[in-house]
Each structure stands twice: as structure tokens, then as C-alpha cells.
Design a protein around this motif. Structure first.
Motif, mmCIF file in Angstrom:
data_model
loop_
_atom_site.group_PDB
_atom_site.id
_atom_site.type_symbol
_atom_site.label_atom_id
_atom_site.label_comp_id
_atom_site.label_asym_id
_atom_site.label_seq_id
_atom_site.Cartn_x
_atom_site.Cartn_y
_atom_site.Cartn_z
ATOM 1 N N GLU A 137 0.842 -1.195 0.000
ATOM 2 C CA GLU A 137 0.000 0.000 0.000
ATOM 3 C C GLU A 137 0.880 1.249 0.000
ATOM 4 O OE1 GLU A 137 -3.622 2.035 2.639
ATOM 5 O OE2 GLU A 137 -2.518 0.301 3.396
ATOM 6 N N GLY A 138 0.457 2.271 -0.724
ATOM 7 C CA GLY A 138 1.190 3.529 -0.726
ATOM 8 C C GLY A 138 2.420 3.496 -1.616
ATOM 9 N N LYS A 139 3.295 4.457 -1.427
ATOM 10 C CA LYS A 139 4.511 4.567 -2.219
ATOM 11 C C LYS A 139 5.598 3.671 -1.626
ATOM 12 C CE LYS A 139 3.510 9.284 -3.707
ATOM 13 N NZ LYS A 139 3.974 10.682 -3.747
ATOM 14 N N ILE A 140 5.617 2.439 -2.104
ATOM 15 C CA ILE A 140 6.496 1.421 -1.501
ATOM 16 C C ILE A 140 7.838 1.314 -2.213
ATOM 17 C CG2 ILE A 140 4.551 0.093 -0.633
ATOM 18 C CD1 ILE A 140 4.968 -1.784 -3.059
ATOM 19 N N GLY A 141 7.979 1.975 -3.356
ATOM 20 C CA GLY A 141 9.224 1.871 -4.096
ATOM 21 C C GLY A 141 9.273 0.606 -4.939
ATOM 22 N N PRO A 142 10.326 0.439 -5.717
ATOM 23 C CA PRO A 142 10.442 -0.740 -6.588
ATOM 24 C C PRO A 142 10.497 -2.039 -5.784
ATOM 25 C CG PRO A 142 12.046 0.950 -7.175
ATOM 26 C CD PRO A 142 11.476 1.352 -5.861
ATOM 27 N N ARG A 143 10.068 -3.082 -6.410
ATOM 28 C CA ARG A 143 10.121 -4.410 -5.803
ATOM 29 C C ARG A 143 11.570 -4.857 -5.676
ATOM 30 N NH1 ARG A 143 10.067 -9.907 -6.203
ATOM 31 N NH2 ARG A 143 8.139 -10.961 -5.589
ATOM 32 N N THR A 144 11.928 -5.445 -4.528
ATOM 33 C CA THR A 144 13.270 -5.993 -4.378
ATOM 34 C C THR A 144 13.336 -7.369 -5.032
ATOM 35 O OG1 THR A 144 12.750 -6.972 -2.228
ATOM 36 C CG2 THR A 144 13.636 -4.731 -2.237
ATOM 37 N N GLN A 145 14.526 -7.787 -5.386
ATOM 38 C CA GLN A 145 14.676 -9.004 -6.188
ATOM 39 C C GLN A 145 14.250 -10.266 -5.446
ATOM 40 O OE1 GLN A 145 18.695 -10.147 -7.168
ATOM 41 N NE2 GLN A 145 18.075 -11.192 -9.038
ATOM 42 N N LYS A 146 14.541 -10.347 -4.160
ATOM 43 C CA LYS A 146 14.357 -11.621 -3.466
ATOM 44 C C LYS A 146 13.118 -11.685 -2.577
ATOM 45 C CE LYS A 146 19.141 -13.184 -3.614
ATOM 46 N NZ LYS A 146 20.269 -13.784 -2.850
ATOM 47 N N GLU A 147 12.258 -10.673 -2.611
ATOM 48 C CA GLU A 147 11.067 -10.751 -1.782
ATOM 49 C C GLU A 147 10.057 -11.726 -2.381
ATOM 50 O OE1 GLU A 147 8.242 -7.010 -2.841
ATOM 51 O OE2 GLU A 147 10.258 -6.493 -2.165
ATOM 52 N N ILE A 148 9.251 -12.303 -1.506
ATOM 53 C CA ILE A 148 8.130 -13.166 -1.913
ATOM 54 C C ILE A 148 6.864 -12.491 -1.410
ATOM 55 C CG2 ILE A 148 7.017 -15.408 -1.632
ATOM 56 C CD1 ILE A 148 9.791 -16.658 -1.343
ATOM 57 N N GLY A 149 6.005 -12.086 -2.334
ATOM 58 C CA GLY A 149 4.823 -11.313 -1.971
ATOM 59 C C GLY A 149 3.602 -12.173 -1.722
ATOM 60 N N PHE A 150 2.746 -11.702 -0.817
ATOM 61 C CA PHE A 150 1.487 -12.382 -0.513
ATOM 62 C C PHE A 150 0.326 -11.397 -0.645
ATOM 63 C CE2 PHE A 150 4.631 -14.919 1.658
ATOM 64 C CZ PHE A 150 4.161 -16.215 1.606
ATOM 65 N N GLU A 151 -0.729 -11.820 -1.312
ATOM 66 C CA GLU A 151 -1.956 -11.040 -1.395
ATOM 67 C C GLU A 151 -3.126 -11.920 -0.965
ATOM 68 O OE1 GLU A 151 -2.238 -7.916 -1.904
ATOM 69 O OE2 GLU A 151 -0.177 -7.492 -2.529
#
Length: 266
Positions: free
Chosen positions: A190-204
Motif C-alpha cells: 500500500e502507498g509509495k512502496i518503491g520498486p520491488r526488491t529481487q528476493k522478496e516473496i509477496g502475498f496477497e
């Protein structure tokens, strides 16, 4: 194997009774309700809507201790630990499909598994557990060049988020990539989070209506995206998997197992 179903009047309990009645090599030995339930003494099959099975429902594990070999438990986390403890004391095996257990509660299951045999899995579906195997293979082949995102949807009544299945999917992918999910997981944005980092694993997470359980894992890079998807349309798939796990425990005196063990996917 004689199976006891706890929470027999609940949604999953009814499916578990039906799945046990339909399966070969197992039999329904006991149906357990909450203490003081008005259904105590009623036939378990009639509670589940499958006709008489000749098993009268009781309100405690102790009341049917001589009638079962393995307990199937999909109750809330605190109750699950109490039930597993009672079974360990009685020398009964346990199949646990409960989600939302804390790390401390998982450690308690590890300790109890020294006394009895336990299958614990956040999702008992055969299809989901095959999906976990496919996710590990995909992650190993695709490596760090692909972003990983996990999207899950469940019914409006589900109390934990992300789902236990989604978290397990994240763990499997992280392990295959040599990462620690506790360090790389990102839950919602949410919001201005900046670019995605290479090694993160996202959950929605989506919670809506009567969705039984949808899970989609994205592996995305410049120019292409691979999606591995599992959708459950009935809770019966979880019930059948749990009954299969119960039958698999026959002859096993102790140990903590999961559905990957049951399905010989390791």
C-alpha cells in the motif's frame, strides 16, 4: 483403522464423517462434539446427513478412548493442541488439518510426536500437495531471475491470513531458492512502496463469499509469467486427503509427518 472425528457437527466434521464412511480400509469409530452439545447421543451419520452409521456421538475424547485408533482434527489451534495432547497420553495417532498454529504450538506438536504419530499439514488436499512439489521444482529451475508472488482467496469466515496453504507455498519456494521466508516475505502493499526488491516473496489475500480455497503462485520476469494454480471447489477434497493420511498412519508408533510423506513426494 478406526477413525474418530472431532468437531463432528461442524462443516469439516460432516465432510470427514462422509469421507470416512465412503473410504475403504477405514471405519468410523467415534464422533466427538463440543461438551454439552444437544446432539450428544445422536447417530454420527445422521448428524452428517449420510444415514445411520451406528456410531453415537460423544462429547469428549476420553468418552470414546476405546473406540478409535486415530483422531482427525480440524478444530481451532488452542483446541488442537489440547486434543493432540490427550491423544498422545492415550497412545492414539492424530491427523491435524488446523491452520494458524503459532511457532510455539508447532513446537508442542514436535514434542508430542515423540509419544505418538502425527500427520500435520496446512492443507490435506492431494492436489495441493502435488502443487507444492511442482512449486519446488519450478523455483529450483527458475532461480532468482523470476519474481515470486502468491495470491490466495478464501471464504469470508476464514480467520487467519495469509492462509496456512499460502504460507506453506511460500516456505517451499523460499527453501528451494535458499531464502528464509521470515526475512523475505512481504504481506500486502500500500502507498509509495518503491520498486520491488529481487528476493522478496509477496502475498496477497482475498476474503469473499463462499470461496473454498484458491491459490495462485506467479513466477514472473521480463517477457513471461508462469502461474501454478490450485482451486478447491469442495471441502470434500480436504476430507478425503485427511482420511487417506489416517489410513497411512497404521503401524507408525511415533513421528511428525506431513502430506508429502503420505503421498511419497519427498
Amino acid at each position: 483403522m478406526r477413525i474418530a472425528v472431532i468437531g463432528a457437527a461442524g462443516r469439516m466434521g460432516k465432510y470427514l464423517i462422509q469421507a470416512t464412511a465412503e473410504a475403504e480400509g477405514v471405519t468410523l469409530g467415534a464422533a466427538i462434539l463440543r461438551p454439552g452439545s444437544s446432539l450428544v447421543g445422536a447417530d454420527a451419520g445422521e448428524i452428517a446427513g449420510v444415514g445411520k452409521l451406528g456410531v453415537a456421538a460423544v462429547d469428549s475424547i476420553q468418552a470414546c478412548a476405546e473406540d478409535f485408533d486415530v483422531l482427525i482434527d480440524f478444530t481451532p489451534p488452542g483446541l488442537t493442541i489440547q486434543n493432540a495432547t490427550a491423544c498422545a497420553q492415550l497412545g492414539k495417532a492424530v491427523v491435524i488439518g488446523t491452520t494458524g498454529l503459532s511457532d510455539e504450538e508447532k513446537n508442542q506438536l514436535n514434542a508430542l510426536a515423540e509419544k505418538t504419530s502425527i500427520v500435520f499439514a496446512p492443507n490435506m488436499s492431494v492436489g495441493v500437495n502435488l502443487t507444492l512439489k511442482l512449486l519446488a521444482m519450478a523455483a529450483e529451475i527458475l532461480g532468482d531471475d523470476y519474481d515470486v508472488e502468491i495470491v490466495e482467496a478464501h471464504h469470508r469466515h476464514k480467520v487467519d491470513s495469509p492462509s496456512g496453504t499460502a504460507l506453506r507455498m511460500g516456505e517451499v519456494v523460499a527453501e528451494a531458492l535458499g531464502r528464509d521466508l521470515n526475512e523475505c516475505a512481504v504481506y500486502g502493499r500500500e502507498g509509495k512502496i518503491g520498486p520491488r526488491t529481487q528476493k522478496e516473496i509477496g502475498f496477497e489475500t482475498i476474503r469473499a463469499g463462499d470461496v473454498v480455497g484458491d491459490h495462485s503462485v506467479w513466477f514472473a520476469t521480463e517477457g513471461e509469467r508462469i502461474e501454478i494454480v490450485h482451486k478447491a471447489s469442495s471441502r470434500m477434497t480436504f476430507a478425503k486427503g485427511a482420511v487417506r493420511a489416517a489410513a497411512w498412519l497404521e503401524g507408525k508408533k511415533s513421528g511428525l509427518f506431513d502430506m508429502q510423506d503420505v503421498l511419497n513426494l519427498k
